[in-house]
Design a protein around this motif. Structure first.
Motif, short mmCIF file in Angstrom:
data_model
loop_
_atom_site.label_atom_id
_atom_site.label_comp_id
_atom_site.label_asym_id
_atom_site.label_seq_id
_atom_site.Cartn_x
_atom_site.Cartn_y
_atom_site.Cartn_z
N ARG A 104 0.85 -1.19 0.00
CA ARG A 104 0.00 0.00 0.00
C ARG A 104 0.89 1.25 0.00
NH1 ARG A 104 -5.25 0.52 1.29
NH2 ARG A 104 -5.92 2.49 2.18
N TYR A 105 0.62 2.16 -0.93
CA TYR A 105 1.36 3.42 -1.02
C TYR A 105 0.36 4.57 -0.94
CZ TYR A 105 4.92 0.24 -2.73
OH TYR A 105 5.79 -0.81 -2.84
N ARG A 106 0.43 5.31 0.15
CA ARG A 106 -0.48 6.44 0.34
C ARG A 106 -0.15 7.53 -0.68
NH1 ARG A 106 -3.46 6.83 4.74
NH2 ARG A 106 -3.27 9.09 4.78
N TYR A 107 -1.18 8.28 -1.08
CA TYR A 107 -0.99 9.31 -2.09
C TYR A 107 0.02 10.36 -1.64
CZ TYR A 107 -5.06 7.29 -4.38
OH TYR A 107 -5.92 6.43 -4.99
N ASP A 108 0.07 10.69 -0.34
CA ASP A 108 1.01 11.71 0.13
C ASP A 108 2.45 11.20 0.15
OD1 ASP A 108 0.75 9.99 2.27
OD2 ASP A 108 0.27 11.53 3.74
N GLU A 109 2.67 9.89 -0.05
CA GLU A 109 4.01 9.32 -0.11
C GLU A 109 4.56 9.29 -1.54
OE1 GLU A 109 3.47 5.42 1.44
OE2 GLU A 109 3.28 6.10 3.52
N LEU A 110 3.71 9.57 -2.52
CA LEU A 110 4.09 9.47 -3.93
C LEU A 110 4.39 10.84 -4.51
CD1 LEU A 110 1.36 6.95 -5.08
CD2 LEU A 110 3.71 6.45 -4.43
N SER A 111 5.34 10.87 -5.45
CA SER A 111 5.65 12.14 -6.10
C SER A 111 5.31 12.14 -7.59
CB SER A 111 7.12 12.50 -5.92
OG SER A 111 7.95 11.61 -6.62
N ALA A 112 5.29 10.97 -8.24
CA ALA A 112 5.02 10.94 -9.68
C ALA A 112 4.57 9.55 -10.10
CB ALA A 112 6.26 11.34 -10.47
N VAL A 113 3.95 9.51 -11.27
CA VAL A 113 3.60 8.26 -11.94
C VAL A 113 4.25 8.33 -13.32
CG1 VAL A 113 1.77 6.78 -12.82
CG2 VAL A 113 1.40 8.10 -10.73
N GLN A 114 5.17 7.41 -13.60
CA GLN A 114 5.87 7.41 -14.88
C GLN A 114 5.25 6.37 -15.80
OE1 GLN A 114 9.85 6.33 -13.79
NE2 GLN A 114 10.42 8.43 -13.26
N VAL A 115 5.04 6.75 -17.06
CA VAL A 115 4.59 5.81 -18.08
C VAL A 115 5.53 5.99 -19.26
CG1 VAL A 115 2.72 5.10 -19.60
CG2 VAL A 115 2.19 6.03 -17.34
N SER A 116 6.36 4.98 -19.51
CA SER A 116 7.27 5.03 -20.65
C SER A 116 7.49 3.63 -21.18
CB SER A 116 8.60 5.68 -20.28
OG SER A 116 9.29 4.89 -19.34
N ARG A 117 7.54 3.51 -22.50
CA ARG A 117 7.76 2.24 -23.18
C ARG A 117 6.80 1.16 -22.69
NH1 ARG A 117 13.94 2.81 -22.45
NH2 ARG A 117 13.40 1.65 -20.60
N GLY A 118 5.56 1.54 -22.43
CA GLY A 118 4.54 0.57 -22.04
C GLY A 118 4.63 0.10 -20.61
N ARG A 119 5.52 0.67 -19.82
CA ARG A 119 5.65 0.28 -18.41
C ARG A 119 5.23 1.44 -17.53
NH1 ARG A 119 9.15 -4.40 -17.83
NH2 ARG A 119 9.80 -4.97 -19.92
N THR A 120 4.58 1.10 -16.43
CA THR A 120 4.09 2.12 -15.50
C THR A 120 4.83 1.95 -14.18
OG1 THR A 120 1.93 2.01 -16.56
CG2 THR A 120 2.03 3.05 -14.40
N ARG A 121 5.27 3.06 -13.60
CA ARG A 121 6.00 3.04 -12.33
C ARG A 121 5.48 4.12 -11.41
NH1 ARG A 121 8.98 3.21 -16.49
NH2 ARG A 121 10.27 1.51 -17.17
N LEU A 122 5.47 3.82 -10.11
CA LEU A 122 5.17 4.82 -9.09
C LEU A 122 6.50 5.31 -8.53
CD1 LEU A 122 2.31 3.12 -7.03
CD2 LEU A 122 2.10 5.00 -8.64
N VAL A 123 6.63 6.62 -8.36
CA VAL A 123 7.85 7.20 -7.79
C VAL A 123 7.49 7.78 -6.43
CG1 VAL A 123 9.71 8.86 -8.10
CG2 VAL A 123 8.69 7.75 -10.09
#
Length: 178
Positions: A104-123
């Motif tokens: 579980r990752y709370r929204y206030d712990e996240l800084s970005a959502v990356q989408v590149s080359r078909g892959r999605t990552r939470l930062v």
């Protein structure tokens, strides 16, 4: 790609949880079954060729083993996509389901959502990057990013007295500078 399904939230205040699951289950399942059938056919040919040529029988047996390993891999991928990998969005956090456990990752712990080359990552704000395996491809990744940004904006607006929503193309979450 499978569209997001809406399911009622478990416990807590009534709300809606969005669930993202990867597509490609049928493709991986059919691939695994075809590979298994090919492995069985090669094994049968190997048994038939054993009486006339030991070298041919060995080659066919090795090929059957290779196709059997590929079949097991494809069937495991189908199982993981169908039952294990998922990403859920609720009112407070992103929940990533994987083979080990749900994280579980709370929204206030996240800084970005990356989408590149078909892959999605939470930062995360501390710089750590988490792959979102429940989301496949650029289209589903962009939809996931938009929903995370919208939910994070709602959460920030509810908790900090009214942040304005981010522009539609923004990849940064509310409260993150730069």
């Amino acid at each position: 790609m499978e569209p997001a399904r809406l399911v009622p939230a478990e416990g807590g205040p009534p709300g809606v949880t969005e669930r993202f699951q990867p597509g490609g289950v049928t493709h991986a399942l059919v691939s695994g079954l075809v590979e298994a059938a090919l492995a069985l056919a090669l094994l049968g040919c190997s048994l038939l060729a054993a009486s006339s040529s030991a070298g041919a029988a060995t080659s066919l047996s090795v090929a059957a083993l290779l196709w059997a390993v590929l079949a097991v891999y494809s069937l495991a991928v189908a199982l993981l996509r169908a039952r294990v990998y998922a990403a859920e969005l609720d009112d407070e956090a992103v929940v990533l389901h994987g083979p080990g456990r749900a994280r579980r990752y709370r929204y206030d712990e996240l800084s970005a959502v990356q989408v590149s080359r078909g892959r999605t990552r939470l930062v995360a704000r501390d710089g750590r990057v988490r792959a979102v395996r429940g989301v496949r491809g650029a289209v589903q990744g962009n939809r996931f990013r938009a929903r995370v940004l919208a939910r994070a904006t709602e959460a920030a607006a509810g908790g900090s007295g009214g942040l304005k929503p981010s522009p539609p193309g923004a990849a940064r979450l509310p409260g993150e500078g730069g």
